[in-house]
Motif scaffolding. Structure first.
Motif, mmCIF file in Angstrom:
data_model
loop_
_atom_site.group_PDB
_atom_site.id
_atom_site.type_symbol
_atom_site.label_atom_id
_atom_site.label_comp_id
_atom_site.label_asym_id
_atom_site.label_seq_id
_atom_site.Cartn_x
_atom_site.Cartn_y
_atom_site.Cartn_z
ATOM 1 N N ASP A 7 0.844 -1.137 -0.034
ATOM 2 C CA ASP A 7 0.060 -0.041 -0.034
ATOM 3 C C ASP A 7 0.880 1.306 0.180
ATOM 4 N N SER B 271 0.460 4.048 2.645
ATOM 5 C CA SER B 271 0.772 4.054 4.144
ATOM 6 C C SER B 271 2.112 3.382 4.150
ATOM 7 N N THR C 292 -3.405 0.313 10.235
ATOM 8 C CA THR C 292 -4.917 0.578 9.875
ATOM 9 C C THR C 292 -4.970 -0.074 8.522
ATOM 10 N N SER C 293 -3.954 0.100 7.448
ATOM 11 C CA SER C 293 -3.841 -0.567 6.297
ATOM 12 C C SER C 293 -3.736 -2.097 6.414
ATOM 13 N N ARG D 187 -7.059 -3.531 6.987
ATOM 14 C CA ARG D 187 -7.780 -3.638 5.762
ATOM 15 C C ARG D 187 -7.519 -4.951 5.110
#
Ligand code: NAD
Length: 351
Positions: A20, A23, A97-98, A101
């Protein structure tokens, strides 16, 4: 990297990779086996020099979790994740947080928990985006620190070994040498002291051993030679690979039962202990109490008493391993692997 060669060496399984750029997340989730249920295992957050090292770590550790869950009678497969720690500055909250997910996208196929480099706060960050995380802070409804449960299981496994090998039904007066009085070692000393065991302890941190001397009347011994102490049980509770070519010839205890992961430097050291008549409690079987507890939390209906009762059954597992090893003249590490593989094979037949 010979990716498929690596996977086949570890008998895989599935591997999920996520990048990602927003992030900076670069993460690997290894699901070694899910015949018994969703994969469960911690998330590491450390620096790796090479991507291949991160992959190897994830593969190796997830495979270990398959065996640990299987031998412990849990309906979970083996999984592990690694997040490659960025070298420069990064936003920790955004990263986790990533990662949360990423877990959510896997729809419960893998459930994560704290491991080297991650904290309860990180687990909270993950929990904000997915429920596929366990080992949560008790103030947020979780089961908290797994160490007391790990120690309880080690105590039960140790009792089984003492009964099998020494014919003693009580730990009263049994001399146990504990190397490493950190989280698990400390709680283990507390358990053993309460049952009248005589304790010798060592640690690289003198404050820890002094505290154990004060609290449990333990004798503080030299950390470099504790394995060679004339005692009944040697309990490695610090780092792995402590049972090796150098230490094994000096061991006087007839039982090795401790919490440390990966105690055997190589499998052949387990064979050597067997040849010497030393009853070695396979690490992943005896130290599974914490996993049993986080698995109970992951089930969504956590009950500390029920979890404790399940951890107590580590006694039966270790007794069976000792018995099978003696009957078949097969080293305990191998017996334990076989028992775990039998459970996995039975699950394949059902599916
Ligand atoms: P910890 O970091 O709290 O404690 C480790 C202790 O060992 C510390 O007191 C440290 O000072 C000491 N130590 C470090 N290097 C040492 C050395 N060379 N010689 C002697 N002492 C040394 O860790 P922990 O959570 O208590 O875990 C201990 C072991 O048990 C680890 O191998 C861990 O992987 C394993 N384990 C822990 C759990 C758990 O629930 N915490 C579960 C399964 C397995």
């Amino acid at each position: 990297m010979d990716l498929f060669g690596l996977l086949s060496d570890h008998q895989y399984g599935q591997v999920f990779v996520q990048v990602d750029p927003a992030s900076g997340l670069r993460a690997i989730i290894a699901v070694h086996d899910s015949r018994l249920g969703p994969a469960l295992g911690g998330c590491r957050f450390i620096h790796y020099d090479r991507d291949e090292d991160a992959m190897r770590d994830a593969l190796r550790l997830a495979r270990g979790m398959t065996y640990k869950a299987a031998i412990s009678g849990l309906n979970h497969g083996g999984g592990k994740s690694v997040i490659l720690k960025p070298r420069g500055e990064f936003d920790r909250k955004a990263l986790f947080t990533s990662f949360g997910r990423f877990l959510e996208d896997l729809g419960g196929h893998y459930v994560t928990a704290e491991d080297s480099g991650t904290s309860m706060e990180d687990m909270e960050t993950i929990r904000a985006v997915t429920k596929n995380v366990t080992g949560i802070d008790p103030k947020n409804g979780g089961s908290g620190d797994p160490s007391p449960f790990t120690a309880l299981g080690v105590r039960r496994g140790l009792e089984a070994c003492v009964e099998y090998k020494l014919g003693r039904k009580s730990l009263e007066g049994v001399h146990v040498a504990v190397k490493g009085v950190g989280h698990v070692g400390w709680y283990l000393c507390r358990e053993l002291h309460a049952l009248g065991a005589k304790l010798s302890v060592s640690d690289i941190d003198a404050a820890r051993t002094q505290a154990a001397a004060q609290e449990f009347g333990a004798t503080v011994v030299d950390n470099d030679t504790i394995h060679a102490l004339g005692c009944d049980v040697y309990a490695p509770c610090a780092l792995g690979a402590g049972l090796n070519d150098e230490t094994i010839p000096a061991i006087q205890a007839t039982i090795i039962a401790g919490a440390a992961n990966n105690q055997l430097a190589e499998s052949r050291h387990g064979d050597e202990l067997h040849k010497r008549g030393i009853l070695y409690a396979p690490d992943y079987a005896i130290n599974a109490g914490g996993l049993v507890n986080v698995a109970a939390e992951a089930s969504g209906a956590y009950n500390a008493d029920a979890s404790r009762a399940k951890v107590l059954t580590i006694y039966d597992t270790l007794f069976t391993i000792a018995e099978r090893s003696a009957k078949t003249n097969i080293p305990t590490w191998k017996v334990s692997d076989t028992m775990a593989e039998e459970r996995l094979a039975a699950a394949s037949k059902k599916n």
